[in-house]
Design an enzyme around this catalytic site. Structure first.
Site, short mmCIF file in Angstrom:
data_model
loop_
_atom_site.label_atom_id
_atom_site.label_comp_id
_atom_site.label_asym_id
_atom_site.label_seq_id
_atom_site.Cartn_x
_atom_site.Cartn_y
_atom_site.Cartn_z
N SER A 209 15.09 27.13 32.03
CA SER A 209 16.18 26.42 32.27
C SER A 209 17.23 26.31 31.07
CB SER A 209 15.74 24.81 32.81
OG SER A 209 14.90 24.82 33.99
N GLU B 126 24.14 34.91 42.35
CA GLU B 126 22.81 34.92 42.41
C GLU B 126 22.37 33.60 43.29
OE1 GLU B 126 20.67 35.07 38.69
OE2 GLU B 126 18.94 34.53 39.67
N GLY C 216 -0.77 24.93 64.14
CA GLY C 216 -2.20 24.35 63.93
C GLY C 216 -2.86 25.17 62.85
C1 FAD Z 1 8.43 34.45 41.49
C2 FAD Z 1 9.36 34.28 40.30
C3 FAD Z 1 10.57 35.17 39.95
C4 FAD Z 1 11.33 34.99 38.98
N1 FAD Z 1 12.30 36.20 38.81
C5 FAD Z 1 13.01 35.98 37.49
C6 FAD Z 1 13.81 37.16 37.12
O1 FAD Z 1 13.84 38.20 37.94
N2 FAD Z 1 14.46 37.11 36.05
C7 FAD Z 1 14.36 35.88 35.09
O2 FAD Z 1 14.90 36.00 34.12
N3 FAD Z 1 13.56 34.90 35.61
C8 FAD Z 1 13.31 34.70 36.64
N4 FAD Z 1 12.36 33.65 37.00
C9 FAD Z 1 12.11 32.48 36.26
C10 FAD Z 1 12.75 31.32 36.71
O3 FAD Z 1 14.35 31.50 36.90
C11 FAD Z 1 12.46 30.06 35.92
O4 FAD Z 1 10.99 29.97 36.12
C12 FAD Z 1 13.37 29.02 36.24
O5 FAD Z 1 14.56 29.09 35.71
C13 FAD Z 1 12.66 27.84 35.58
O6 FAD Z 1 12.32 27.95 33.91
P1 FAD Z 1 10.99 27.43 33.71
O7 FAD Z 1 9.97 28.07 34.69
O8 FAD Z 1 10.97 27.80 32.32
O9 FAD Z 1 11.00 25.84 33.93
P2 FAD Z 1 11.55 25.06 32.70
O10 FAD Z 1 12.68 25.11 32.63
O11 FAD Z 1 10.35 24.57 31.73
O12 FAD Z 1 11.34 23.52 33.81
C14 FAD Z 1 10.28 22.59 34.01
C15 FAD Z 1 10.79 21.62 35.05
O13 FAD Z 1 11.65 20.70 34.25
C16 FAD Z 1 12.80 20.58 34.79
N5 FAD Z 1 14.06 20.47 34.06
C17 FAD Z 1 14.34 21.23 33.07
N6 FAD Z 1 15.50 21.04 32.42
C18 FAD Z 1 16.02 19.94 33.13
C19 FAD Z 1 16.95 18.95 33.04
N7 FAD Z 1 18.02 19.26 32.15
N8 FAD Z 1 17.31 18.10 33.86
C20 FAD Z 1 16.36 17.85 34.83
N9 FAD Z 1 15.19 18.69 35.04
C21 FAD Z 1 14.94 19.81 34.17
C22 FAD Z 1 12.98 21.67 35.93
O14 FAD Z 1 13.74 21.53 36.81
C23 FAD Z 1 11.25 21.82 36.35
O15 FAD Z 1 11.14 20.91 37.24
C24 FAD Z 1 11.32 33.89 38.10
C25 FAD Z 1 10.43 32.84 38.63
C26 FAD Z 1 9.49 33.03 39.42
C27 FAD Z 1 8.58 32.02 39.63
#
Ligand code: FAD
Length: 387
Positions: free
Chosen positions: A141, A252, A349
Site C-alpha cells: 500500500s 486499473e 449447498g
Molecule cells: C493475486 C494478487 C495479484 C497481484 N498482482 C499484482 C501485480 O501484478 N503487480 C503489483 O505490483 N502488485 C500486485 N499485487 C499486490 C497488491 O496490489 C498488494 O497486495 C496490495 O496493494 C496490498 O499491499 P500489501 O499486500 O503489501 O498489504 P499492506 O500494504 O501491508 O496492507 C496490510 C493491511 O493494512 C491495511 N492498510 C495499509 N495501509 C493502510 C492505511 N493507510 N489505512 C488503512 N489501512 C491500511 C491494508 O488495507 C491491509 O488491510 C497482487 C496481489 C495479489 C494477492
C-alpha cells in the site's frame, strides 16, 4: 388503469454499437480458448502461450490502443467489453487486464514515440506479454517506500531488488518496474521498462500458492545487477513514476470493478438456474421463501452495481473519472461481488464448496479483488480525503 409494461432487459449504455460486436467476439474467445481449459490452466498455474496469441489474433489485446501502434483503436468501453465477458465466463486465469488495460496504457501515455513503436505492436499480437511490478515484500500500500533501486551507470540502469505478487510473471516478456532512481519519498520513484527474456540478473521466483485464481501466474521477481538501457525510462526525466502511477490507477481500479460486477451477475444467474433444478423436501429449492428472498436481494444488488459501474465507465470514456469516484467503484463493487457470490454459493449447498462447480472457484477468486489494485481500506482513505 394504463397497463404497466415490464422494463426491458437492462443493457449498459457503453455496450452500444461496435462495442456490442466486441462483446460477441470476446464471448466466443472465452468459450473456445479459455472455458474448456480452466482446470488445466489451474493445474499448470498459467494459461498457454497460445492463449495470448489467440487473443491477439482475435483483435482483443490492446483494443483501446491506437491502430498506428497495432491496437484496435477503441476506447475503454471496448476494453471493458472484453473484461466483462471474462467475468461472465468466470475466468480469472488470463491476465488480460494487467496486459491491455494497465501496462499498454503506461507505454501509450508515458512512452516516447520510439518506445511505443518498439513495444505496443508486439503486445497487441500477444507475442510480448506485459506485467507491472510495484509491490515488494516489505511494502504494498505504501508505494513511496519501495526499495528496488535503479542506479545510473553510463547508458544503463543497474537494477537491484525484488517484487512480489506479480501477475503474468511466467509469461511476461516486458515488465514495467517501479524503482528508486533518486532519494527517499515519491520524488525518487521512476518507471523503467525491462525486456526480461534472457536478461542477465532477472529471475522469476516460485509460483505463489494462492487460495484462488489458481490459473494465474503470480510470482516473485528479482533483479540482481540487472542492466536496462537508460532509454527504457518512461517519461522524459527521472522521478515522475509516482505521479504516473497515480494518474493510471483510476483505470486499473475501474477495470477491477468491471470484472467484479460481471462475475457477481454471473453468480446470480448460476444460482437462479440451480434453484430451479435442485429439489429438497419434494420441491425445487427455489420454492422456499428464504432462497427466493436471497435471489431477490442479490439480483437487486447486481443491478444497482451495474448501473453505478456504467455511470463510472461513461465518465471514464469522456475523460472525467476522478480518482475518488474510481476508488468508490473499486471498493464498493468488489464488496458487492464477494457478498453476492457468498450468498449464491449458499444456494448450492455442499456442491457450492466443490471446485468442479464454477461458483466455488468464483468464491475463492473473488476475495483478492478487495486487496489488489489498492486495498479497499486505501480506497476509503482516498475517498475520505476529498470529502
Ligand atoms: C493475486 C494478487 C495479484 C497481484 N498482482 C499484482 C501485480 O501484478 N503487480 C503489483 O505490483 N502488485 C500486485 N499485487 C499486490 C497488491 O496490489 C498488494 O497486495 C496490495 O496493494 C496490498 O499491499 P500489501 O499486500 O503489501 O498489504 P499492506 O500494504 O501491508 O496492507 C496490510 C493491511 O493494512 C491495511 N492498510 C495499509 N495501509 C493502510 C492505511 N493507510 N489505512 C488503512 N489501512 C491500511 C491494508 O488495507 C491491509 O488491510 C497482487 C496481489 C495479489 C494477492
Amino acid at each position: 388503469m394504463p397497463e404497466i409494461l415490464p422494463p426491458p432487459t437492462y443493457v449498459s449504455p457503453w455496450m452500444a454499437d461496435e462495442v456490442a460486436d466486441v462483446v460477441t467476439l470476446a464471448r466466443t474467445f472465452f468459450e473456445r480458448e479459455v472455458t474448456p481449459n480452466v482446470e488445466r490452466f489451474a493445474g499448470q498455474h498459467q494459461v498457454d502461450k497460445e492463449t495470448w496469441l489467440a487473443a491477439g489474433a482475435a483483435g482483443l489485446l490492446c483494443i483501446s490502443i491506437p491502430e498506428e501502434y497495432g491496437g484496435g483503436g477503441g476506447t475503454f468501453a471496448h476494453e471493458a467489453a472484453v473484461m466483462w465477458e471474462q467475468g461472465r465466463a468466470a475466468d480469472d486465469a488470463f491476465g488480460y487486464s494487467v496486459h491491455s488495460s494497465i501496462v499498454a496504457h503506461y507505454l501509450l501515455n508515458y512512452g516516447s514515440e520510439e518506445q511505443k513503436q518498439r513495444w505496443l505492436p508486439r503486445m497487441a499480437t500477444g507475442e510480448l506479454v506485459g506485467a507491472i511490478a510495484m509491490t515488494e515484500p516489505s511494502t504494498g500500500s505504501d508505494l513511496q517506500r519501495i526499495r528496488t533501486t535503479a542506479k545510473r551507470d553510463g547508458d544503463h540502469y543497474v537494477i537491484n531488488g525484488s517484487k512480489t505478487f506479480i501477475t503474468n510473471s511466467s509469461h511476461a516478456g516486458l515488465v514495467v518496474i517501479v524503482a528508486r532512481t533518486g532519494g527517499e519519498g515519491a520524488q525518487g520513484v521512476s518507471l523503467i521498462v525491462a525486456e526480461v527474456d534472457g536478461l542477465e540478473g532477472f529471475e522469476r521466483g516460485r509460483v505463489l500458492q494462492k487460495i484462488g485464481q489458481h490459473g494465474q501466474d503470480t510470482r516473485e521477481l528479482s533483479f540482481t545487477d540487472m542492466l536496462v538501457p537508460v532509454g527504457n525510462l518512461l517519461g522524459d526525466s527521472e522521478g515522475q513514476g509516482f505521479y504516473q502511477l497515480m494518474l493510471q490507477l483510476p483505470q486499473e481500479r475501474l477495470a477491477i470493478a468491471v470484472g467484479a460486477v460481471a462475475s457477481a451477475e454471473k453468480a446470480v444467474e448460476l444460482a437462479i438456474a440451480y434453484s430451479k433444478e435442485r429439489e429438497a423436501f419434494g420441491k425445487p429449492i427455489g420454492s422456499f421463501q428464504t432462497l427466493r428472498f436471497t435471489l431477490a436481494e442479490v439480483s437487486t444488488d447486481v443491478l444497482a452495481a451495474r448501473t453505478f459501474l456504467d455511470y463510472c465507465i461513461g465518465l471514464h470514456v469522456e475523460g472525467r473519472l476522478d480518482a475518488a469516484t474510481a476508488s468508490r467503484a473499486k471498493y464498493w463493487t468488489t464488496d458487492v461481488q464477494c457478498d453476492v457470490i457468498d450468498r449464491c454459493l449458499q444456494v448450492f449447498g455442499g456442491y457450492g464448496y466443490m471446485l468442479e462447480y464454477p461458483i466455488a472457484r468464483m468464491y475463492a477468486g473473488a476475495r483478492v479483488q478487495k486487496i489488489y489494485g489498492g486495498t479497499n481500506e486505501i480506497m476509503k482513505e482516498l475517498i475520505s480525503r476529498t470529502l
